[in-house]
Design an enzyme around this catalytic site. Structure first.
Site, short mmCIF file in Angstrom:
data_model
loop_
_atom_site.label_atom_id
_atom_site.label_comp_id
_atom_site.label_asym_id
_atom_site.label_seq_id
_atom_site.Cartn_x
_atom_site.Cartn_y
_atom_site.Cartn_z
N ASP A 12 -82.96 33.97 142.43
CA ASP A 12 -82.37 33.83 141.10
C ASP A 12 -81.16 34.72 140.85
OD1 ASP A 12 -83.56 36.39 140.51
OD2 ASP A 12 -85.42 35.36 139.97
N PHE A 26 -94.64 31.13 141.73
CA PHE A 26 -95.05 30.05 142.61
C PHE A 26 -96.57 29.88 142.70
CE2 PHE A 26 -90.86 31.36 143.93
CZ PHE A 26 -90.20 30.16 144.10
N SER A 82 -97.46 38.61 145.57
CA SER A 82 -98.83 38.59 146.06
C SER A 82 -98.93 39.05 147.51
CB SER A 82 -99.39 37.16 145.95
OG SER A 82 -98.63 36.27 146.77
N HIS A 120 -84.83 35.18 150.96
CA HIS A 120 -84.98 33.73 150.90
C HIS A 120 -83.73 33.01 150.43
CE1 HIS A 120 -89.64 34.26 150.62
NE2 HIS A 120 -89.18 34.42 151.84
N THR A 140 -90.66 36.58 136.03
CA THR A 140 -91.37 35.73 135.07
C THR A 140 -91.07 36.13 133.63
OG1 THR A 140 -93.34 37.12 135.32
CG2 THR A 140 -93.24 35.11 136.64
N CYS A 160 -71.22 16.28 150.77
CA CYS A 160 -70.11 17.10 151.24
C CYS A 160 -68.78 16.38 150.97
CB CYS A 160 -70.27 17.37 152.73
SG CYS A 160 -68.88 18.22 153.50
N GLN A 181 -87.57 38.53 147.49
CA GLN A 181 -87.89 37.16 147.90
C GLN A 181 -87.26 36.15 146.94
OE1 GLN A 181 -92.26 38.11 147.85
NE2 GLN A 181 -92.29 36.92 149.72
N CYS A 234 -72.81 22.33 153.79
CA CYS A 234 -73.05 21.15 154.63
C CYS A 234 -73.54 21.59 156.00
CB CYS A 234 -71.75 20.36 154.76
SG CYS A 234 -71.87 18.94 155.89
#
Length: 243
Positions: free
Chosen positions: A101, A31, A188, A116, A24, A146, A98, A124
Site C-alpha cells: 500500500d 488477508f 501472523s 511483496h 487495517t 501494454c 509485506q 509488461c
C-alpha cells in the site's frame, strides 16, 4: 509496555517487519483474519495468482481492482507515523514490509524494503514497458494492455506462484541479521518465505512482536504485546519520550 520500551531503548540497531495488520486502522483490509480478503472470498489466492493473470486477465483484474485499487487514497495511521518518527530519530534503521500500500513511504519513512512489491506501477512481461498505476486506475477496459505490444499489464506486486524480489529479500535478511532488535508488527508470520526473516534474525538479537492475535513465534519472542499497532506504538512512543 515497559519491557518493550526497555528493549527499544537498549537496541543500537533496530529493524521493523510489518504486515497487513499495521494498515487495517487506515481502512485497508488484511488477508487472514475473519474479515480479511481470504475469508471473504475462498478463491482469492487463485484469483491473485500468476496463472489467473496469464489465462484470465479480465477475471484477475476484476478482483484486483476491488481488493487493492479502491484503497489507493487511504492515509497512514498512527503506527506508520510513529515508525517514521523513530526512523528519523535513529531509533529504527530499516523497515521491511509485506504490504503493497505504500503507507510507510506516504508517512515519510525511507529505507523501506517492500517484500511483496508495490502499487505504484504495472509493467509488461513481454517488452518490460512500465506504466504508472494511475493509468491502470483510469482504464475502463476489462484489463489494461501494454501501449507497445498489446499484452496485459501486470501490477508490480508479487502474485501467488511468483518469487519474492531477490535483491529485496537479501537486503531484508542482511538487515535482520545485523539488528540487535527485530520488531514484528501486524503480521501472523504465517507466510513463507517472508517469515524466514524471524528465523534468520541475529542470534544474539531480541524479538518484539506486536499483533492482535497470537503467532507461531510468540514463544520465541522476548516480548509480545497483543493489540492494534497504532495504539501500541503510540503508547511505546510516549514511554520512550517521557524523560
Amino acid at each position: 509496555m515497559q519491557a518493550a520500551a526497555k528493549l527499544i531503548k537498549a537496541a543500537e540497531r533496530t529493524a521493523v517487519f510489518t504486515g497487513a495488520g499495521i494498515s487495517t486502522e487506515s481502512g485497508v483490509p488484511d488477508f487472514r483474519s475473519s474479515t480479511g480478503l481470504y475469508s471473504q472470498n475462498a478463491d482469492a489466492m487463485t484469483l491473485l495468482s500468476l496463472s489467473t493473470f496469464h489465462t484470465h486477465p479480465a477475471k484477475f483484474y476484476r478482483f484486483f481492482r476491488e481488493a487493492f485499487l479502491r484503497h489507493l487514497d487511504v492515509e497512514p495511521n498512527r503506527a506508520h507515523e510513529v515508525l517514521t518518527r523513530w526512523q528519523q530519530e535513529g531509533t529504527v534503521q530499516t523497515i521491511i514490509t509485506q504490504n503493497v500500500d505504500g503507507l510507510h513511504q506516504k508517512s515519510g519513512s525511507v529505507s523501506v524494503l517492500e517484500m511483496h512489491g508495490h502499487l505504484r506501477t504495472a509493467h509488461c512481461l513481454r517488452c518490460q514497458c512500465t506504466v504508472p498505476m494511475d493509468e491502470i486506475v483510469r482504464c475502463t477496459d476489462p484489463y489494461p494492455i501494454c501501449p507497445g505490444c498489446d499484452s496485459p499489464l501486470k501490477p508490480d506486486v508479487v502474485l501467488f506462484e511468483e518469487n519474492l524480489p531477490q535483491g529485496i529479500f537479501e537486503q531484508a535478511l542482511s538487515a535482520v541479521g545485523t539488528a540487535d532488535l527485530l520488531i514484528v508488527a501486524g503480521t501472523s508470520l504465517s507466510v513463507s518465505p517472508a517469515n524466514y526473516l524471524v528465523d534468520y534474525r541475529n542470534p544474539g538479537g531480541k524479538l518484539l512482536i506486536v499483533n492482535k492475535e497470537p503467532t507461531n513465534y510468540d514463544q520465541t519472542a522476548d516480548c509480545v504485546i497483543y493489540g492494534e499497532a497504532g495504539s501500541v506504538f503510540t503508547k511505546l512512543d510516549s514511554i520512550l519520550h517521557q524523560d
